[in-house]
Enzyme design. Structure first.
Site, PDB file in Angstrom:
ATOM      1  N   PRO A  89       5.546 -13.003-114.131  1.00  0.00           N
ATOM      2  CA  PRO A  89       6.789 -12.470-114.697  1.00  0.00           C
ATOM      3  C   PRO A  89       6.583 -11.930-116.109  1.00  0.00           C
ATOM      4  CG  PRO A  89       7.105 -14.703-113.860  1.00  0.00           C
ATOM      5  CD  PRO A  89       5.636 -14.443-113.881  1.00  0.00           C
ATOM      6  N   GLU A 116       4.042 -23.410-113.034  1.00  0.00           N
ATOM      7  CA  GLU A 116       4.644 -22.755-114.208  1.00  0.00           C
ATOM      8  C   GLU A 116       3.804 -21.578-114.655  1.00  0.00           C
ATOM      9  OE1 GLU A 116       7.010 -25.063-113.110  1.00  0.00           O
ATOM     10  OE2 GLU A 116       7.658 -23.856-114.829  1.00  0.00           O
ATOM     11  N   ARG A 154      -0.539   2.401 -99.044  1.00  0.00           N
ATOM     12  CA  ARG A 154       0.141   3.514 -98.371  1.00  0.00           C
ATOM     13  C   ARG A 154      -0.178   4.853 -99.025  1.00  0.00           C
ATOM     14  NH1 ARG A 154       4.724   5.299-100.759  1.00  0.00           N
ATOM     15  NH2 ARG A 154       5.672   6.010 -98.809  1.00  0.00           N
ATOM     16  N   ASP A 169       7.695  11.311-101.659  1.00  0.00           N
ATOM     17  CA  ASP A 169       8.428  10.074-101.947  1.00  0.00           C
ATOM     18  C   ASP A 169       9.423  10.231-103.080  1.00  0.00           C
ATOM     19  OD1 ASP A 169       7.527   8.507-100.042  1.00  0.00           O
ATOM     20  OD2 ASP A 169       6.270   7.225-101.280  1.00  0.00           O
TER      21      ASP A 169
HETATM   22  N1  LIG Z   1       8.086 -11.168-111.069  1.00  0.00           N
HETATM   23  C1  LIG Z   1       6.843 -11.385-110.630  1.00  0.00           C
HETATM   24  O1  LIG Z   1       6.060 -10.466-110.381  1.00  0.00           O
HETATM   25  C2  LIG Z   1       6.410 -12.821-110.433  1.00  0.00           C
HETATM   26  C3  LIG Z   1       5.064 -13.156-110.349  1.00  0.00           C
HETATM   27  C4  LIG Z   1       4.692 -14.495-110.179  1.00  0.00           C
HETATM   28  C5  LIG Z   1       5.701 -15.454-110.120  1.00  0.00           C
HETATM   29  N2  LIG Z   1       5.434 -16.787-109.998  1.00  0.00           N
HETATM   30  C6  LIG Z   1       4.092 -17.353-110.174  1.00  0.00           C
HETATM   31  C7  LIG Z   1       3.680 -17.286-111.622  1.00  0.00           C
HETATM   32  C8  LIG Z   1       4.561 -17.722-112.614  1.00  0.00           C
HETATM   33  C9  LIG Z   1       4.163 -17.651-113.956  1.00  0.00           C
HETATM   34  C10 LIG Z   1       2.906 -17.124-114.296  1.00  0.00           C
HETATM   35  C11 LIG Z   1       2.049 -16.666-113.275  1.00  0.00           C
HETATM   36  C12 LIG Z   1       2.438 -16.753-111.943  1.00  0.00           C
HETATM   37  N3  LIG Z   1       7.006 -15.102-110.187  1.00  0.00           N
HETATM   38  C13 LIG Z   1       7.352 -13.811-110.349  1.00  0.00           C
END
Ligand SMILES: NC(=O)c1ccc(NCc2ccccc2)nc1
Length: 246
Positions: A89, A116, A154, A169
Site C-alpha cells: 500500500p 503488517e 495482456r 484500450d
Molecule cells: N494496495 C495494495 O497494492 C496492497 C498491497 C499489499 C497489501 N497487503 C500486504 C502488505 C501490506 C503492507 C506491506 C507490504 C505488503 N495490501 C494492499
C-alpha cells in the site's frame, strides 16, 4: 516475459493463472509464471517467516532473511536481469503507463508481503520499485501481484487474439472507453445508436471519440487534464459542453 513470484501462498496463483488468457499465454510460451514459496527459505527450526515488530505494537512483520534468500535463488536461476517489485500500500499507484513500462522488461520478480508488511531491509537491499494497486489494505500482496501479471501479460504480442486487441484500450489513449453495443438492436426498449448501424466508419469513429471524451469529462476530468487534446478533441469537447448546457 517471466514473472517470478515470491509468496507464502503459491497455491493462490493456481486458479487465476490456469484459466483463459494467462493460461493460453503460458501454453504459447509467451509468458512464464513461477511461484516460489518464501517459507522454503526460512532457516530457524520453527521455519519462521515472520516475527514481532521491534518497538512493539500489534501484528507481525515478515522477516528479511527468508525473502532475501528466496530472491537470491530466483536471481541465480535467470540469465537476464530483472526488476524486483514489492506490492504494498506504500507503493506508487499502478497506472497503465507503469504497466506499459514494466511489460517491456524481460521479466519481473514480484514480492508478495503478508501481515503488517515486510522488514525495511528488504526494501533497502532488493526492491527496485514498490507498487500499490490502490489505496486500500489487503491481507497480502498476492492479489495485487495477479493484477500486475494480468495487466502486463495482456500487452505482450500474441497474448490477446486480435479480437481482444489491447491497442484501442481506454487507458491506451488516456481516455475512458466509449460505450459498447452488440446484438440485439433493441433490449428492454433501449435501441443501439443509429450511427453505429450506419456503416459510415468516419461518422462511427467520430461518435466513439466524442463519447469517450464525454464519458471522461463526466467521470474522470483528471484524465483530461493530463492529455494533450487534438484540435478535433477540443471541437468535440466544445460540442459536448454546449449539449450539457442543454
Ligand atoms: N494496495 C495494495 O497494492 C496492497 C498491497 C499489499 C497489501 N497487503 C500486504 C502488505 C501490506 C503492507 C506491506 C507490504 C505488503 N495490501 C494492499
Amino acid at each position: 516475459m517471466f514473472f517470478d513470484i515470491l509468496t507464502l501462498f503459491p497455491e493462490m496463483f493456481e486458479g487465476p493463472f490456469s484459466e483463459s488468457i494467462i493460461n493460453r499465454a503460458r501454453e504459447k510460451d509467451l509468458i512464464e509464471v513461477k511461484t516460489i514459496n518464501i517459507r522454503d527459505y526460512a532457516e530457524d527450526k520453527h521455519n519462521r517467516t515472520d516475527d514481532t515488530p521491534y518497538g512493539g505494537g500489534a501484528g507481525m512483520v515478515m522477516k528479511a532473511g527468508p525473502i532475501y534468500r528466496a530472491w537470491e535463488q530466483v536471481k541465480s536461476q535467470r540469465s537476464v536481469e530483472s526488476k524486483t517489485i514489492l506490492m504494498s500500500p506504500q507503493g506508487e499507484q499502478l497506472t497503465q503507463n507503469i504497466v506499459n513500462d514494466l511489460a517491456k522488461e524481460p521479466g519481473l520478480i514480484i514480492i508478495c508481503g503478508r501481515y503488517e508488511g515486510v522488514d525495511e531491509r528488504v526494501r533497502k537491499t532488493i526492491v527496485d520499485r514498490e507498487i500499490s494497486i490502490g489505496d486500500y489494505v489487503l491481507t497480502g500482496g498476492e492479489i495485487p501481484a495477479m493484477v500486475l501479471v494480468d495487466a502486463a501479460a495482456r500487452l505482450l504480442t500474441g497474448v490477446l487474439g486480435d479480437e481482444e486487441s489491447s491497442k484501442k484500450d481506454s487507458f491506451y489513449n488516456g481516455l475512458l472507453e466509449h460505450p459498447h453495443y452488440t446484438r440485439p438492436r433493441e433490449f428492454k426498449g433501449l435501441k443501439v445508436p443509429d450511427v453505429l448501424l450506419s456503416g459510415n466508419h468516419q461518422l462511427i469513429e467520430r461518435w466513439r471519440k466524442k463519447e469517450s471524451l464525454r464519458r471522461t469529462l463526466m467521470r474522470r476530468e483528471d484524465l483530461l487534464k493530463d492529455k494533450e487534446l487534438t484540435e478535433e478533441d477540443k471541437k468535440l469537447l466544445k460540442e459536448i459542453k454546449a449539449e450539457l448546457k442543454g
